[in-house]
Design a protein around this motif. Structure first.
Motif, PDB file in Angstrom:
ATOM      1  N   LYS A 182       0.810  -1.215   0.000  1.00 21.72           N
ATOM      2  CA  LYS A 182       0.000   0.000   0.000  1.00 21.72           C
ATOM      3  C   LYS A 182       0.845   1.268   0.000  1.00 21.72           C
ATOM      4  CE  LYS A 182      -4.106  -1.921   2.273  1.00 21.72           C
ATOM      5  NZ  LYS A 182      -4.993  -1.846   3.465  1.00 21.72           N
ATOM      6  N   SER A 183       2.030   1.207   0.580  1.00 20.95           N
ATOM      7  CA  SER A 183       2.861   2.404   0.713  1.00 20.95           C
ATOM      8  C   SER A 183       3.606   2.767  -0.574  1.00 20.95           C
ATOM      9  CB  SER A 183       3.883   2.206   1.832  1.00 20.95           C
ATOM     10  OG  SER A 183       4.740   1.103   1.539  1.00 20.95           O
ATOM     11  N   LEU A 184       3.489   1.934  -1.593  1.00 23.06           N
ATOM     12  CA  LEU A 184       4.240   2.138  -2.831  1.00 23.06           C
ATOM     13  C   LEU A 184       3.295   2.395  -4.004  1.00 23.06           C
ATOM     14  CD1 LEU A 184       6.799  -0.809  -2.453  1.00 23.06           C
ATOM     15  CD2 LEU A 184       7.149   1.593  -1.830  1.00 23.06           C
ATOM     16  N   SER A 185       3.839   2.986  -5.060  1.00 21.58           N
ATOM     17  CA  SER A 185       3.087   3.152  -6.309  1.00 21.58           C
ATOM     18  C   SER A 185       3.721   2.282  -7.383  1.00 21.58           C
ATOM     19  CB  SER A 185       3.088   4.617  -6.762  1.00 21.58           C
ATOM     20  OG  SER A 185       4.416   5.076  -6.974  1.00 21.58           O
ATOM     21  N   THR A 186       2.908   1.741  -8.249  1.00 22.88           N
ATOM     22  CA  THR A 186       3.418   0.922  -9.352  1.00 22.88           C
ATOM     23  C   THR A 186       4.151   1.805 -10.352  1.00 22.88           C
ATOM     24  OG1 THR A 186       1.542  -0.564  -9.060  1.00 22.88           O
ATOM     25  CG2 THR A 186       2.771  -0.749 -11.125  1.00 22.88           C
ATOM     26  N   GLY A 187       5.259   1.312 -10.864  1.00 19.79           N
ATOM     27  CA  GLY A 187       6.058   2.079 -11.816  1.00 19.79           C
ATOM     28  C   GLY A 187       5.347   2.300 -13.143  1.00 19.79           C
ATOM     29  N   ALA A 188       5.784   3.322 -13.849  1.00 14.93           N
ATOM     30  CA  ALA A 188       5.196   3.634 -15.163  1.00 14.93           C
ATOM     31  C   ALA A 188       6.256   4.250 -16.062  1.00 14.93           C
ATOM     32  CB  ALA A 188       4.031   4.603 -15.011  1.00 14.93           C
ATOM     33  N   THR A 189       6.180   3.907 -17.353  1.00 17.65           N
ATOM     34  CA  THR A 189       7.079   4.471 -18.352  1.00 17.65           C
ATOM     35  C   THR A 189       6.263   5.123 -19.461  1.00 17.65           C
ATOM     36  OG1 THR A 189       8.803   2.822 -17.963  1.00 17.65           O
ATOM     37  CG2 THR A 189       8.864   3.959 -20.075  1.00 17.65           C
TER      38      THR A 189
END
Length: 317
Positions: free
Chosen positions: A91-98
Motif C-alpha cells: 500500500k505504501s508504494l506506487s506501481t512504476g510507469a514508463t
C-alpha cells in the motif's frame, strides 16, 4: 506440483506508448501524438509474458503498489497464464510507469520506478527459487533494492540447482557499474545488446568486450537489432547470425525482451545454443510487427501466422 520452467524476477510497470508524434519533443512546447496505448511494461514482465505465450510454464516475483496500474499489470500477467502468486502488493508504494515516445525504430522513455526500487533479497526465499528450474533477471540498473546483492541471488539459485540468465538493460545514470567478475560466473546465459555490452566493458568492439569477459562469462548472446546477433561460447568459434528483417516496423518496444524469451524458451527445453540464437532472432523480429512488447504474442496461432506471412518461417514450438 510440477516446477515452473522459469521464474522471472524483477520490475513491473505499465507503458504508456505514444506513436505518430508530430516531431521531437521540446521543453516548453507541445506536440501531438496520433496514437496512444496502455500496455504491460517492464523488461522482465514483457519477457515473462512472451515466454509464457511460447508455451513455457512461467512465474513472476516482483513488487507493485496497491493501485490501478498494479492491478493492470498483475491481471495482464495472469491473463497470459503466468503464476502471479509471488507478486507483492504494498500500500505504501506506487506501481512504476514508463512514458514511451516512439519514433520509428527508435524511442525516448521517461520512467517512474515506483515499487520496482523496493524489491530486495529479503523478498526472495530459497523456497521461491526452488519452485523453478531457471531464473531470469532484467533491468539491473532500475532496481536499487537488488542491484548490490545480485551476485548473491544468482549464486543462491545455482546452489539450488537452477540455471540462470541476465539482461542488465540500459543504465539511466550511465555509470555502468557492473561487477562482472563477481556476477557472471553464476550466470548461465548473459543477454546484453551490443551498445550495453560495450558500455559495461568500456570497450569499442564486441570482440574486445568478449576478450575482457572471457575469464568470467559462460554463454554470451549479444543482440544487434536488425543486424542479428552474436553468440560466444567458451572454447568455440564466435557465431554470428543474421536477423529476420521486418521492413514494416510498427514499433521496437520489447524486441530485446522478446529475443530473450525466444532464447530462454529453447534453452530450458534443452535445444542447442545455435538454435536458441536463431529462434531468438525470430522472436525479436516478430515483436516489431505489433504495438507494444506483447502485441504479437497474443497466441501461438498469431505468432505462427505472422512468422509465415512476414518471414516465410514455420515455427516449431
Amino acid at each position: 506440483m510440477d516446477k515452473l520452467d522459469v521464474l522471472a524476477i524483477g520490475e513491473l510497470n505499465v507503458d504508456l506508448i505514444l506513436n505518430e508524434i508530430d516531431g521531437e519533443v521540446e521543453v516548453g512546447k507541445e506536440k501531438l501524438a496520433g496514437n496512444m496505448s496502455l500496455t504491460l511494461g517492464s523488461s522482465t514482465a514483457i519477457f515473462a509474458s512472451n515466454l509464457s505465450s511460447l508455451g513455457a510454464k512461467v512465474g513472476f516475483l516482483g513488487k507493485v503498489g496497491v493501485d490501478a496500474f498494479g492491478e493492470f499489470v498483475t491481471q495482464k500477467l495472469a491473463g497470459r497464464g503466468i503464476d502471479t502468486s509471488l507478486v507483492i502488493a504494498e500500500k505504501s508504494l506506487s506501481t512504476g510507469a514508463t512514458v514511451v515516445l516512439n519514433y520509428g525504430e527508435d524511442r525516448a522513455m521517461v520512467t517512474h520506478p515506483g515499487a520496482m526500487d523496493f524489491l530486495s533479497m529479503k523478498d526472495i526465499t530459497d523456497e521461491h527459487l526452488a519452485s523453478a528450474k531457471h531464473i531470469h533477471f532484467s533491468s539491473l540498473f532500475l532496481q536499487a533494492g537488488l542491484k548490490k546483492d545480485i551476485h548473491r541471488l544468482f549464486a543462491k539459485a545455482q546452489a539450488l540447482g537452477l540455471t540462470t540468465s541476465l539482461d542488465t538493460q540500459w543504465d539511466p545514470a550511465e555509470k555502468w557499474e557492473f561487477d562482472f567478475e563477481s556476477i557472471l560466473p553464476f550466470v548461465d546465459v548473459f543477454l546484453p545488446n551490443e551498445t550495453e555490452l560495450l558500455h559495461l566493458t568500456n570497450t569499442a568492439t564486441v570482440e574486445a568486450a568478449i576478450e575482457k569477459l572471457k575469464p568470467y562469462v559462460r554463454n554470451l548472446a549479444v543482440k544487434r537489432g536488425n543486424k542479428g546477433s552474436v553468440l560466444y561460447r567458451p572454447g568455440q568459434e564466435l557465431l554470428e547470425l543474421s536477423g529476420y528483417l521486418n521492413t514494416d516496423v510498427v514499433d521496437a518496444i520489447g524486441a530485446g525482451d522478446s529475443f530473450n524469451a525466444g532464447f530462454i524458451y529453447k534453452y530450458v527445453n534443452g535445444t542447442s545454443l545455435e538454435e536458441c540464437l536463431d529462434f531468438a532472432n525470430l522472436t525479436g523480429a516478430l515483436n516489431t510487427t505489433a504495438v507494444g512488447g506483447t502485441g504479437a504474442f497474443a497466441s501461438k496461432e498469431l505468432l505462427s501466422e505472422i512468422a509465415l506471412r512476414k518471414f516465410n518461417i514455420s515455427i516449431d514450438f
